[in-house]
Scaffold this active site. Structure first.
Site, PDB file in Angstrom:
ATOM      1  N   THR A   1      -0.781  -3.362  12.801  1.00 48.09           N
ATOM      2  CA  THR A   1       0.118  -3.783  12.078  1.00 48.09           C
ATOM      3  C   THR A   1       1.315  -2.916  12.244  1.00 48.09           C
ATOM      4  O   THR A   1       2.527  -3.490  12.606  1.00 48.09           O
ATOM      5  CB  THR A   1       0.117  -3.484  10.656  1.00 48.09           C
ATOM      6  OG1 THR A   1      -1.782  -4.295  10.019  1.00 48.09           O
ATOM      7  CG2 THR A   1       0.566  -3.752   9.346  1.00 48.09           C
ATOM      8  N   LEU A   2       1.328  -1.775  12.319  1.00 51.64           N
ATOM      9  CA  LEU A   2       2.610  -0.779  12.826  1.00 51.64           C
ATOM     10  C   LEU A   2       2.856  -0.771  14.068  1.00 51.64           C
ATOM     11  O   LEU A   2       3.890  -1.175  14.199  1.00 51.64           O
ATOM     12  CB  LEU A   2       1.552   1.124  12.417  1.00 51.64           C
ATOM     13  CG  LEU A   2       2.199   1.311  11.290  1.00 51.64           C
ATOM     14  CD1 LEU A   2       3.609   1.310  10.660  1.00 51.64           C
ATOM     15  CD2 LEU A   2       2.132   0.120  10.129  1.00 51.64           C
TER      16      LEU A   2
ATOM     17  N   LYS B   1      -7.283   6.751   9.735  1.00 54.35           N
ATOM     18  CA  LYS B   1      -8.468   6.454  10.626  1.00 54.35           C
ATOM     19  C   LYS B   1      -8.144   7.019  12.562  1.00 54.35           C
ATOM     20  O   LYS B   1      -8.886   5.383  13.344  1.00 54.35           O
ATOM     21  CB  LYS B   1      -8.922   4.837   9.978  1.00 54.35           C
ATOM     22  CG  LYS B   1      -9.653   5.614   8.692  1.00 54.35           C
ATOM     23  CD  LYS B   1      -9.960   3.738   8.294  1.00 54.35           C
ATOM     24  CE  LYS B   1     -10.550   3.565   7.087  1.00 54.35           C
ATOM     25  NZ  LYS B   1     -10.661   2.444   6.847  1.00 54.35           N
TER      26      LYS B   1
ATOM     27  N   ASP C   1      -4.873   2.173  10.638  1.00 53.92           N
ATOM     28  CA  ASP C   1      -6.566   1.701  11.052  1.00 53.92           C
ATOM     29  C   ASP C   1      -6.440   1.709  12.603  1.00 53.92           C
ATOM     30  O   ASP C   1      -6.632   2.514  13.366  1.00 53.92           O
ATOM     31  CB  ASP C   1      -7.052   0.675  10.003  1.00 53.92           C
ATOM     32  CG  ASP C   1      -8.463   0.591  10.441  1.00 53.92           C
ATOM     33  OD1 ASP C   1      -9.477   1.264   9.615  1.00 53.92           O
ATOM     34  OD2 ASP C   1      -8.609  -0.235  10.270  1.00 53.92           O
TER      35      ASP C   1
ATOM     36  N   GLY D   1       0.887  -0.854   0.001  1.00 54.17           N
ATOM     37  CA  GLY D   1      -0.191  -0.118   0.246  1.00 54.17           C
ATOM     38  C   GLY D   1       0.645   1.034  -0.078  1.00 54.17           C
ATOM     39  O   GLY D   1      -0.081   1.562  -0.766  1.00 54.17           O
TER      40      GLY D   1
ATOM     41  N   GLY E   1      -4.225  -0.070  14.170  1.00 55.05           N
ATOM     42  CA  GLY E   1      -2.515   0.305  14.746  1.00 55.05           C
ATOM     43  C   GLY E   1      -2.190  -1.267  14.626  1.00 55.05           C
ATOM     44  O   GLY E   1      -1.033  -1.010  15.479  1.00 55.05           O
TER      45      GLY E   1
ATOM     46  N   GLU F   1       3.900   4.353   5.395  1.00 57.40           N
ATOM     47  CA  GLU F   1       2.802   3.278   5.278  1.00 57.40           C
ATOM     48  C   GLU F   1       1.716   4.091   4.836  1.00 57.40           C
ATOM     49  O   GLU F   1       1.510   5.643   4.260  1.00 57.40           O
ATOM     50  CB  GLU F   1       2.473   3.384   7.178  1.00 57.40           C
ATOM     51  CG  GLU F   1       0.768   2.237   7.284  1.00 57.40           C
ATOM     52  CD  GLU F   1       0.924   1.149   6.214  1.00 57.40           C
ATOM     53  OE1 GLU F   1       1.486   0.780   4.860  1.00 57.40           O
ATOM     54  OE2 GLU F   1       1.113   0.142   7.139  1.00 57.40           O
ATOM     55  N   ASP F   2       0.610   3.313   4.147  1.00 53.15           N
ATOM     56  CA  ASP F   2      -0.218   3.987   3.872  1.00 53.15           C
ATOM     57  C   ASP F   2      -1.678   4.973   4.572  1.00 53.15           C
ATOM     58  O   ASP F   2      -1.937   5.502   4.228  1.00 53.15           O
ATOM     59  CB  ASP F   2      -1.069   2.828   2.272  1.00 53.15           C
ATOM     60  CG  ASP F   2      -1.576   1.854   2.783  1.00 53.15           C
ATOM     61  OD1 ASP F   2      -1.377   1.290   4.364  1.00 53.15           O
ATOM     62  OD2 ASP F   2      -1.856   0.506   2.238  1.00 53.15           O
TER      63      ASP F   2
HETATM   64  P1  IMP Z   1      -4.466  -1.990  11.540  1.00 55.92           P
HETATM   65  O1  IMP Z   1      -4.104  -2.831  11.950  1.00 55.92           O
HETATM   66  O2  IMP Z   1      -5.259  -1.921  11.786  1.00 55.92           O
HETATM   67  O3  IMP Z   1      -3.800  -0.641  11.929  1.00 55.92           O
HETATM   68  O4  IMP Z   1      -4.355  -1.840   9.448  1.00 55.92           O
HETATM   69  C1  IMP Z   1      -3.388  -1.063   8.627  1.00 55.92           C
HETATM   70  C2  IMP Z   1      -4.214  -1.262   7.291  1.00 55.92           C
HETATM   71  O5  IMP Z   1      -5.314  -2.583   6.271  1.00 55.92           O
HETATM   72  C3  IMP Z   1      -3.522  -0.959   6.504  1.00 55.92           C
HETATM   73  O6  IMP Z   1      -2.126  -1.231   6.331  1.00 55.92           O
HETATM   74  C4  IMP Z   1      -4.127  -1.983   4.921  1.00 55.92           C
HETATM   75  O7  IMP Z   1      -3.436  -2.648   4.317  1.00 55.92           O
HETATM   76  C5  IMP Z   1      -5.436  -2.138   6.128  1.00 55.92           C
HETATM   77  N1  IMP Z   1      -6.194  -1.110   5.670  1.00 55.92           N
HETATM   78  C6  IMP Z   1      -6.738  -0.270   6.704  1.00 55.92           C
HETATM   79  N2  IMP Z   1      -8.050   0.240   6.222  1.00 55.92           N
HETATM   80  C7  IMP Z   1      -7.491   0.847   4.957  1.00 55.92           C
HETATM   81  C8  IMP Z   1      -8.752   0.563   3.920  1.00 55.92           C
HETATM   82  O8  IMP Z   1      -9.766   2.272   3.921  1.00 55.92           O
HETATM   83  N3  IMP Z   1      -8.233   0.475   2.528  1.00 55.92           N
HETATM   84  C9  IMP Z   1      -7.831  -0.283   2.331  1.00 55.92           C
HETATM   85  N4  IMP Z   1      -6.992  -0.666   3.012  1.00 55.92           N
HETATM   86  C10 IMP Z   1      -7.208  -0.646   4.729  1.00 55.92           C
HETATM   87 MG    MG Z   2      -0.306  -0.936   4.280  1.00 56.60          MG
END
Ligand code: IMP
Ligand code: MG
Length: 183
Positions: free
Chosen positions: A112-113, A136, A108, A48, A110, A104-105
């Site tokens: 993953t990061l 977000k 959400d 992403g 948090g 990072e793109d």
């Molecule tokens: P987290 O661990 O929930 O913060 O996941 C983040 C990851 O979820 C991002 O790196 C994206 O790959 C994916 N993601 C979260 N929201 C979106 C979205 O609205 N569109 C596409 N990918 C998303």
């Molecule tokens: Mg990503």
């Protein structure tokens, strides 16, 4: 065929000009902040982050390296704090004594990061910071420090400019909101 994405698009959230202007401003800010530091490395989270990285790196006017890492998270969607990430592809560069800026793109929940930052911390970088194009904040489940944010967005599923819809449409030059009635 060229407009195949249109049936999934409910609205354009961030248009191309607005995106490019913000990416340039972030690059200028990073240039100022790292002007006196050696050994900057941008660590792009695949897939992403790749569009953002490519545009951002061209607006950072201090010498720097780039490297790439691919991760995927376990139990996606499950609202638990025990989620972990798997490294699908690791960096080829040693981070010891380097100033690491993760690209990072979107952040959400948090999770993953948080896992990525914990992992990279063990490699003894001189510093470790995080730059995300989209945030977000309302979806956050774990606290993580974000040093650079392109745009704060609402809790909507978005695609384009690196973000995928079922692995497709990462090449769109804007950020669009998915029309979930079409999924
Ligand atoms: P987290 O661990 O929930 O913060 O996941 C983040 C990851 O979820 C991002 O790196 C994206 O790959 C994916 N993601 C979260 N929201 C979106 C979205 O609205 N569109 C596409 N990918 C998303
Ligand atoms: Mg990503």
């Amino acid at each position: 065929m060229i407009d195949a994405y249109k049936k999934y698009l409910s609205e354009i959230l961030i248009d191309e000009v607005t995106l490019q202007e913000r990416v340039q401003a972030l690059g200028e800010q990073i240039t100022r902040d790292y002007a006196d530091l050696d050994n900057l490395i941008l660590v792009c989270i695949l897939k992403g982050g790749v569009m953002f990285l490519c545009d951002l790196t061209r607006h950072i006017h201090v010498p720097h390296e780039v490297d790439f890492m691919a991760v995927s998270s376990y139990g996606k969607g499950a609202r638990t704090t025990t989620r972990n990430v798997r490294i699908d592809m690791d960096l080829t560069t040693h981070l010891t004594d380097k100033h690491v800026l993760i690209i990072e793109d979107i952040i959400d929940s948090g999770h993953t990061l948080q896992s990525v930052m914990h992992l990279l911390e063990t490699r003894r970088p001189a510093s470790l910071k995080l730059c995300t194009l989209l945030n977000k904040a309302s979806r956050r489940e774990v606290e993580i420090p974000i040093h650079y944010i392109g745009f704060e967005i609402e809790d909507k599923f978005v695609f384009g400019y690196g973000l995928d819809l079922d692995e497709k449409f990462r090449n769109l030059p804007f950020i669009g909101v998915v029309d979930t009635s079409q999924l």
